[in-house]
Design a protein around this motif. Structure first.
Motif, PDB file in Angstrom:
ATOM      1  N   GLN A 155       8.123   5.345  -5.540  1.00 30.93           N
ATOM      2  CA  GLN A 155       8.009   4.145  -4.725  1.00 30.93           C
ATOM      3  C   GLN A 155       8.552   4.413  -3.333  1.00 30.93           C
TER       4      GLN A 155
ATOM      5  N   ARG B 273       9.847   2.347  -0.083  1.00 29.18           N
ATOM      6  CA  ARG B 273      10.299   1.029   0.354  1.00 29.18           C
ATOM      7  C   ARG B 273      10.732   1.124   1.808  1.00 29.18           C
TER       8      ARG B 273
ATOM      9  N   ALA C 255       0.076  -1.488   0.556  1.00 26.88           N
ATOM     10  CA  ALA C 255       1.472  -1.852   0.319  1.00 26.88           C
ATOM     11  C   ALA C 255       1.607  -3.330  -0.015  1.00 26.88           C
TER      12      ALA C 255
ATOM     13  N   PHE D 180       9.364  -6.474   4.532  1.00 25.02           N
ATOM     14  CA  PHE D 180       9.699  -5.471   3.528  1.00 25.02           C
ATOM     15  C   PHE D 180       8.395  -4.979   2.913  1.00 25.02           C
TER      16      PHE D 180
ATOM     17  N   GLU E 119       6.525  -2.279   0.119  1.00 26.84           N
ATOM     18  CA  GLU E 119       6.751  -1.481  -1.075  1.00 26.84           C
ATOM     19  C   GLU E 119       5.408  -0.937  -1.544  1.00 26.84           C
ATOM     20  N   GLN E 120       5.348   0.382  -1.774  1.00 28.17           N
ATOM     21  CA  GLN E 120       4.101   0.999  -2.202  1.00 28.17           C
ATOM     22  C   GLN E 120       4.395   2.058  -3.257  1.00 28.17           C
ATOM     23  N   LYS E 121       3.574   2.066  -4.306  1.00 20.55           N
ATOM     24  CA  LYS E 121       3.688   3.087  -5.341  1.00 20.55           C
ATOM     25  C   LYS E 121       2.715   4.212  -5.017  1.00 20.55           C
TER      26      LYS E 121
END
Length: 89
Positions: A4, A6, A26, A62, A64-66
């Motif tokens: 991940q 962030r 994201a 904020f 967040e990406q996998k």
């Protein structure tokens, strides 16, 4: 194995279009905007009631990406590049 990424982005202007360029898939979460007010006397010697007010707004987001482990290096290098590389003012 998935990793991940962030990132917290801060700016004085809206950054929604930059976010889609930076990390297209994201998950975006808006954080509270902070604001600072400054009051300045226009002429300190003659008229105390004559004042000017200025404000500074800081917008935060904020992200967040996998990603897969083999893509992680490319993504981190893209995030570390300065904003001027995209032609911002």
């Amino acid at each position: 194995m998935a990793a991940q990424i962030r990132v917290v982005m801060k700016s004085f202007v809206s950054q929604s279009n930059r976010v889609s360029e930076l990390m297209p898939n994201a998950k975006k979460i808006g954080l509270p905007e902070s604001r600072a007010l400054f009051t300045v006397l226009r002429s300190p010697h003659t008229d105390k009631k004559s004042r000017e007010q200025f404000s500074m707004h800081v917008k935060k987001q904020f992200l967040e990406q996998k990603v897969e482990a083999h893509e992680l290096r490319k993504k981190v290098l893209l995030v570390k590049t300065p904003a001027c590389a995209w032609g911002s003012v």
